[in-house]
Design a protein around this motif. Structure first.
Motif, mmCIF file in Angstrom:
data_model
loop_
_atom_site.group_PDB
_atom_site.id
_atom_site.type_symbol
_atom_site.label_atom_id
_atom_site.label_comp_id
_atom_site.label_asym_id
_atom_site.label_seq_id
_atom_site.Cartn_x
_atom_site.Cartn_y
_atom_site.Cartn_z
ATOM 1 N N LYS A 67 0.833 -1.194 0.000
ATOM 2 C CA LYS A 67 0.000 0.000 0.000
ATOM 3 C C LYS A 67 0.874 1.253 0.000
ATOM 4 O O LYS A 67 1.970 1.265 0.563
ATOM 5 C CB LYS A 67 -0.909 0.007 1.226
ATOM 6 C CG LYS A 67 -1.909 -1.139 1.259
ATOM 7 C CD LYS A 67 -2.791 -1.055 2.493
ATOM 8 C CE LYS A 67 -3.802 -2.196 2.514
ATOM 9 N NZ LYS A 67 -4.661 -2.138 3.730
ATOM 10 N N PRO A 68 0.394 2.327 -0.618
ATOM 11 C CA PRO A 68 1.149 3.583 -0.569
ATOM 12 C C PRO A 68 1.165 4.142 0.844
ATOM 13 O O PRO A 68 0.298 3.811 1.667
ATOM 14 C CB PRO A 68 0.346 4.496 -1.519
ATOM 15 C CG PRO A 68 -1.026 3.908 -1.546
ATOM 16 C CD PRO A 68 -0.848 2.429 -1.399
ATOM 17 N N PRO A 69 2.146 4.979 1.172
ATOM 18 C CA PRO A 69 2.227 5.547 2.518
ATOM 19 C C PRO A 69 0.965 6.326 2.872
ATOM 20 O O PRO A 69 0.379 7.007 2.042
ATOM 21 C CB PRO A 69 3.455 6.467 2.425
ATOM 22 C CG PRO A 69 4.239 5.953 1.278
ATOM 23 C CD PRO A 69 3.257 5.393 0.306
ATOM 24 N N GLN B 46 7.420 17.043 -9.939
ATOM 25 C CA GLN B 46 6.006 17.068 -9.601
ATOM 26 C C GLN B 46 5.800 16.738 -8.123
ATOM 27 O O GLN B 46 5.056 15.830 -7.763
ATOM 28 C CB GLN B 46 5.243 16.081 -10.483
ATOM 29 C CG GLN B 46 5.198 16.474 -11.946
ATOM 30 C CD GLN B 46 4.473 17.795 -12.161
ATOM 31 O OE1 GLN B 46 3.451 18.059 -11.562
ATOM 32 N NE2 GLN B 46 5.023 18.624 -13.040
ATOM 33 N N ALA B 47 6.467 17.495 -7.258
ATOM 34 C CA ALA B 47 6.294 17.308 -5.821
ATOM 35 C C ALA B 47 4.906 17.779 -5.417
ATOM 36 O O ALA B 47 4.439 18.834 -5.851
ATOM 37 C CB ALA B 47 7.370 18.075 -5.055
ATOM 38 N N LYS B 48 4.257 16.990 -4.578
ATOM 39 C CA LYS B 48 2.894 17.292 -4.160
ATOM 40 C C LYS B 48 2.903 17.906 -2.767
ATOM 41 O O LYS B 48 3.421 17.316 -1.822
ATOM 42 C CB LYS B 48 2.045 16.015 -4.166
ATOM 43 C CG LYS B 48 0.600 16.234 -3.770
ATOM 44 C CD LYS B 48 -0.167 14.917 -3.787
ATOM 45 C CE LYS B 48 -1.614 15.122 -3.357
ATOM 46 N NZ LYS B 48 -2.349 13.822 -3.338
ATOM 47 N N CYS C 11 5.403 18.733 1.962
ATOM 48 C CA CYS C 11 5.539 17.952 0.741
ATOM 49 C C CYS C 11 5.338 16.479 1.099
ATOM 50 O O CYS C 11 6.091 15.928 1.905
ATOM 51 C CB CYS C 11 6.914 18.171 0.110
ATOM 52 S SG CYS C 11 7.158 17.258 -1.429
ATOM 53 N N LEU C 12 4.342 15.865 0.513
ATOM 54 C CA LEU C 12 3.999 14.494 0.877
ATOM 55 C C LEU C 12 5.026 13.476 0.393
ATOM 56 O O LEU C 12 5.164 12.408 0.993
ATOM 57 C CB LEU C 12 2.617 14.129 0.319
ATOM 58 C CG LEU C 12 1.409 14.673 1.079
ATOM 59 C CD1 LEU C 12 0.133 14.317 0.338
ATOM 60 C CD2 LEU C 12 1.366 14.134 2.493
#
Length: 241
Positions: free
Chosen positions: A86-88, A146-148, A212-213
Protein backbone atom coordinates in the motif's frame (compact mmCIF):
# COMPACT_ATOMS: atom_id res chain seq x y z
CA UNK A 1 26.03 -69.79 -17.19
CA UNK A 2 26.78 -73.51 -17.15
CA UNK A 3 30.47 -73.79 -18.19
CA UNK A 4 32.15 -72.17 -15.21
CA UNK A 5 35.80 -72.94 -14.55
CA UNK A 6 35.67 -72.13 -10.87
CA UNK A 7 33.79 -73.94 -8.22
CA UNK A 8 30.39 -72.86 -7.04
CA UNK A 9 30.71 -70.47 -4.12
CA UNK A 10 27.60 -71.73 -2.36
CA UNK A 11 28.14 -75.51 -2.75
CA UNK A 12 31.93 -75.42 -3.27
CA UNK A 13 32.06 -77.75 -6.27
CA UNK A 14 33.24 -77.44 -9.83
CA UNK A 15 29.85 -77.89 -11.36
CA UNK A 16 28.27 -75.04 -13.29
CA UNK A 17 25.61 -73.07 -11.49
CA UNK A 18 23.18 -70.18 -12.09
CA UNK A 19 23.85 -68.35 -8.83
CA UNK A 20 24.11 -64.56 -9.14
CA UNK A 21 27.08 -64.37 -6.77
CA UNK A 22 28.96 -67.08 -8.61
CA UNK A 23 28.31 -65.30 -11.89
CA UNK A 24 29.96 -62.08 -10.64
CA UNK A 25 32.82 -64.08 -9.21
CA UNK A 26 33.38 -65.64 -12.66
CA UNK A 27 33.36 -62.24 -14.37
CA UNK A 28 35.71 -60.78 -11.83
CA UNK A 29 38.30 -63.51 -12.37
CA UNK A 30 38.06 -63.23 -16.16
CA UNK A 31 38.24 -59.39 -16.38
CA UNK A 32 38.18 -57.33 -13.18
CA UNK A 33 37.77 -54.01 -15.01
CA UNK A 34 34.95 -55.20 -17.23
CA UNK A 35 33.10 -56.66 -14.28
CA UNK A 36 33.50 -53.40 -12.40
CA UNK A 37 31.98 -51.51 -15.35
CA UNK A 38 29.07 -53.91 -15.42
CA UNK A 39 28.49 -53.42 -11.69
CA UNK A 40 28.53 -49.64 -12.15
CA UNK A 41 26.18 -49.88 -15.12
CA UNK A 42 23.79 -52.04 -13.16
CA UNK A 43 23.89 -49.62 -10.22
CA UNK A 44 23.13 -46.73 -12.61
CA UNK A 45 20.21 -48.68 -14.05
CA UNK A 46 18.87 -49.32 -10.57
CA UNK A 47 19.23 -45.60 -9.67
CA UNK A 48 17.52 -44.64 -12.90
CA UNK A 49 14.65 -46.94 -12.02
CA UNK A 50 14.42 -45.39 -8.53
CA UNK A 51 14.38 -41.85 -10.00
CA UNK A 52 11.76 -42.89 -12.51
CA UNK A 53 9.57 -44.24 -9.73
CA UNK A 54 10.04 -41.03 -7.74
CA UNK A 55 9.09 -38.93 -10.77
CA UNK A 56 5.96 -41.01 -11.32
CA UNK A 57 5.04 -40.66 -7.65
CA UNK A 58 5.57 -36.89 -7.82
CA UNK A 59 3.43 -36.65 -10.96
CA UNK A 60 0.61 -38.62 -9.33
CA UNK A 61 0.81 -36.47 -6.19
CA UNK A 62 0.73 -33.25 -8.25
CA UNK A 63 -2.36 -34.47 -10.08
CA UNK A 64 -4.05 -35.31 -6.78
CA UNK A 65 -3.22 -31.88 -5.33
CA UNK A 66 -4.50 -30.18 -8.49
CA UNK A 67 -7.72 -32.18 -8.29
CA UNK A 68 -8.21 -31.31 -4.60
CA UNK A 69 -7.52 -27.60 -5.30
CA UNK A 70 -10.04 -27.54 -8.15
CA UNK A 71 -12.63 -29.31 -5.99
CA UNK A 72 -12.01 -26.88 -3.13
CA UNK A 73 -12.44 -23.78 -5.31
CA UNK A 74 -15.56 -25.21 -6.97
CA UNK A 75 -17.08 -25.72 -3.52
CA UNK A 76 -16.67 -22.01 -2.77
CA UNK A 77 -13.34 -22.07 -1.01
CA UNK A 78 -11.00 -19.11 -1.24
CA UNK A 79 -7.25 -18.97 -1.42
CA UNK A 80 -5.17 -16.29 0.23
CA UNK A 81 -3.41 -13.81 -2.03
CA UNK A 82 -0.12 -12.03 -1.33
CA UNK A 83 -0.63 -8.74 0.47
CA UNK A 84 -0.46 -5.72 -1.81
CA UNK A 85 2.03 -3.01 -1.01
CA UNK A 86 0.00 0.00 0.00
CA UNK A 87 1.15 3.58 -0.57
CA UNK A 88 2.23 5.55 2.52
CA UNK A 89 -0.62 6.94 4.61
CA UNK A 90 -0.66 10.78 4.42
CA UNK A 91 -1.55 11.00 8.12
CA UNK A 92 1.54 8.97 9.04
CA UNK A 93 3.67 11.28 6.89
CA UNK A 94 2.22 14.33 8.67
CA UNK A 95 2.95 12.91 12.12
CA UNK A 96 6.46 11.92 11.04
CA UNK A 97 7.11 15.43 9.71
CA UNK A 98 5.89 16.95 12.99
CA UNK A 99 8.15 14.61 14.96
CA UNK A 100 11.18 15.44 12.80
CA UNK A 101 10.54 19.16 13.23
CA UNK A 102 10.13 18.78 16.99
CA UNK A 103 13.46 16.94 17.15
CA UNK A 104 15.16 19.79 15.22
CA UNK A 105 16.25 17.59 12.36
CA UNK A 106 18.53 19.20 9.79
CA UNK A 107 16.41 19.75 6.66
CA UNK A 108 18.32 20.64 3.47
CA UNK A 109 15.25 22.47 2.10
CA UNK A 110 12.59 24.58 3.82
CA UNK A 111 9.06 25.53 2.82
CA UNK A 112 8.68 29.27 3.50
CA UNK A 113 5.79 31.74 3.23
CA UNK A 114 6.02 34.51 0.66
CA UNK A 115 4.05 36.85 2.93
CA UNK A 116 2.92 36.84 6.54
CA UNK A 117 0.22 34.44 7.63
CA UNK A 118 -3.27 36.05 7.78
CA UNK A 119 -3.91 37.61 11.19
CA UNK A 120 -7.53 36.51 11.36
CA UNK A 121 -8.96 33.20 10.17
CA UNK A 122 -12.70 32.56 10.24
CA UNK A 123 -14.65 29.37 9.75
CA UNK A 124 -15.72 28.79 6.13
CA UNK A 125 -13.95 31.95 4.93
CA UNK A 126 -11.28 31.39 2.31
CA UNK A 127 -7.77 32.84 2.44
CA UNK A 128 -4.75 32.68 0.16
CA UNK A 129 -1.25 31.39 0.89
CA UNK A 130 1.85 31.35 -1.29
CA UNK A 131 5.10 29.50 -0.52
CA UNK A 132 8.57 29.06 -1.95
CA UNK A 133 11.50 26.74 -1.24
CA UNK A 134 14.81 27.77 0.32
CA UNK A 135 18.07 25.88 0.80
CA UNK A 136 20.31 26.05 3.87
CA UNK A 137 21.82 29.30 2.56
CA UNK A 138 18.32 30.82 2.34
CA UNK A 139 18.51 30.89 -1.43
CA UNK A 140 15.26 30.38 -3.29
CA UNK A 141 15.32 27.14 -5.26
CA UNK A 142 12.97 25.07 -7.41
CA UNK A 143 12.63 21.30 -7.33
CA UNK A 144 11.71 21.04 -11.01
CA UNK A 145 9.62 17.97 -10.20
CA UNK A 146 6.01 17.07 -9.60
CA UNK A 147 6.29 17.31 -5.82
CA UNK A 148 2.89 17.29 -4.16
CA UNK A 149 2.22 19.79 -1.37
CA UNK A 150 -0.78 19.63 0.91
CA UNK A 151 -2.27 21.41 3.91
CA UNK A 152 -3.41 19.56 7.04
CA UNK A 153 -5.12 20.56 10.27
CA UNK A 154 -3.80 18.83 13.39
CA UNK A 155 -4.84 18.97 17.04
CA UNK A 156 -2.65 19.89 20.02
CA UNK A 157 -3.28 16.51 21.64
CA UNK A 158 -0.43 14.28 22.66
CA UNK A 159 -0.01 12.46 20.40
CA UNK A 160 -1.43 14.84 17.78
CA UNK A 161 -4.47 13.88 15.74
CA UNK A 162 -4.76 14.68 12.04
CA UNK A 163 -8.29 15.95 11.44
CA UNK A 164 -10.19 14.89 8.36
CA UNK A 165 -13.73 15.72 9.43
CA UNK A 166 -15.44 18.35 11.54
CA UNK A 167 -17.59 17.42 14.55
CA UNK A 168 -20.60 17.56 12.26
CA UNK A 169 -19.01 15.19 9.74
CA UNK A 170 -18.02 17.71 7.05
CA UNK A 171 -14.51 17.75 5.55
CA UNK A 172 -12.23 19.85 7.76
CA UNK A 173 -10.75 21.51 4.65
CA UNK A 174 -12.14 22.50 1.28
CA UNK A 175 -11.12 24.77 -1.54
CA UNK A 176 -7.45 24.71 -2.49
CA UNK A 177 -5.51 22.58 -0.03
CA UNK A 178 -3.36 20.67 -2.57
CA UNK A 179 -0.80 22.27 -4.88
CA UNK A 180 2.35 21.73 -6.94
CA UNK A 181 5.14 24.06 -7.98
CA UNK A 182 4.29 26.43 -10.81
CA UNK A 183 6.73 27.54 -13.51
CA UNK A 184 8.16 30.18 -11.16
CA UNK A 185 8.82 27.71 -8.37
CA UNK A 186 5.94 28.99 -6.21
CA UNK A 187 3.47 26.78 -4.36
CA UNK A 188 0.15 28.58 -4.23
CA UNK A 189 -2.99 27.74 -2.30
CA UNK A 190 -5.43 30.29 -3.70
CA UNK A 191 -8.48 29.50 -1.57
CA UNK A 192 -7.94 27.65 1.70
CA UNK A 193 -11.16 27.11 3.66
CA UNK A 194 -11.29 25.65 7.19
CA UNK A 195 -14.75 24.35 8.04
CA UNK A 196 -14.43 24.19 11.82
CA UNK A 197 -13.80 26.56 14.73
CA UNK A 198 -10.85 25.75 16.94
CA UNK A 199 -12.63 26.39 20.26
CA UNK A 200 -13.98 22.80 20.26
CA UNK A 201 -10.49 21.29 20.45
CA UNK A 202 -7.54 21.02 22.83
CA UNK A 203 -6.03 24.41 23.75
CA UNK A 204 -8.80 26.06 21.69
CA UNK A 205 -6.54 26.07 18.66
CA UNK A 206 -5.16 24.02 15.78
CA UNK A 207 -1.76 23.18 14.34
CA UNK A 208 -1.62 24.28 10.69
CA UNK A 209 0.89 22.38 8.59
CA UNK A 210 1.81 22.57 4.90
CA UNK A 211 4.27 19.95 3.67
CA UNK A 212 5.54 17.95 0.74
CA UNK A 213 4.00 14.49 0.88
CA UNK A 214 6.66 12.78 -1.24
CA UNK A 215 9.80 14.43 0.13
CA UNK A 216 10.43 14.53 3.87
CA UNK A 217 13.75 16.33 3.24
CA UNK A 218 11.70 19.51 2.89
CA UNK A 219 11.00 21.12 6.25
CA UNK A 220 7.25 21.73 6.50
CA UNK A 221 5.66 25.06 7.29
CA UNK A 222 4.04 24.77 10.71
CA UNK A 223 1.90 27.33 12.49
CA UNK A 224 0.92 26.35 15.99
CA UNK A 225 -1.85 27.92 18.07
CA UNK A 226 -3.98 28.73 15.06
CA UNK A 227 -7.30 30.23 16.12
CA UNK A 228 -10.22 29.73 13.79
CA UNK A 229 -13.18 31.86 14.82
CA UNK A 230 -16.84 31.66 13.98
CA UNK A 231 -17.89 33.34 10.79
CA UNK A 232 -19.63 36.66 11.28
CA UNK A 233 -22.83 37.33 9.42
CA UNK A 234 -22.53 39.81 6.59
CA UNK A 235 -24.27 43.14 7.17
CA UNK A 236 -26.60 44.07 4.43
CA UNK A 237 -26.50 47.68 3.43
CA UNK A 238 -29.73 49.55 3.35
CA UNK A 239 -30.42 51.08 0.02
CA UNK A 240 -31.61 54.69 0.19
CA UNK A 241 -34.19 55.41 -2.29
Amino acid sequence: MGDLNIMCILYRNNEGCDHYECHWQQLWHENPYASMNLMILEAMNRNSMILSNLANSHWRMANEVSFLYQTFTEMGGSTSKPEEVKPPDPEEIVLQALSMTKENCDFPIRLELDKTFPARICKERGFKLSFHLENRDKEIIALQSQAKFQIFIVTHNEPPIVLNKTLSGKPILRGTYEATENENGNIQFNNVVINEVSSHYTNNCFIFIALCLNNLNIKPFIKKNLNVRARKALKHRKLNK
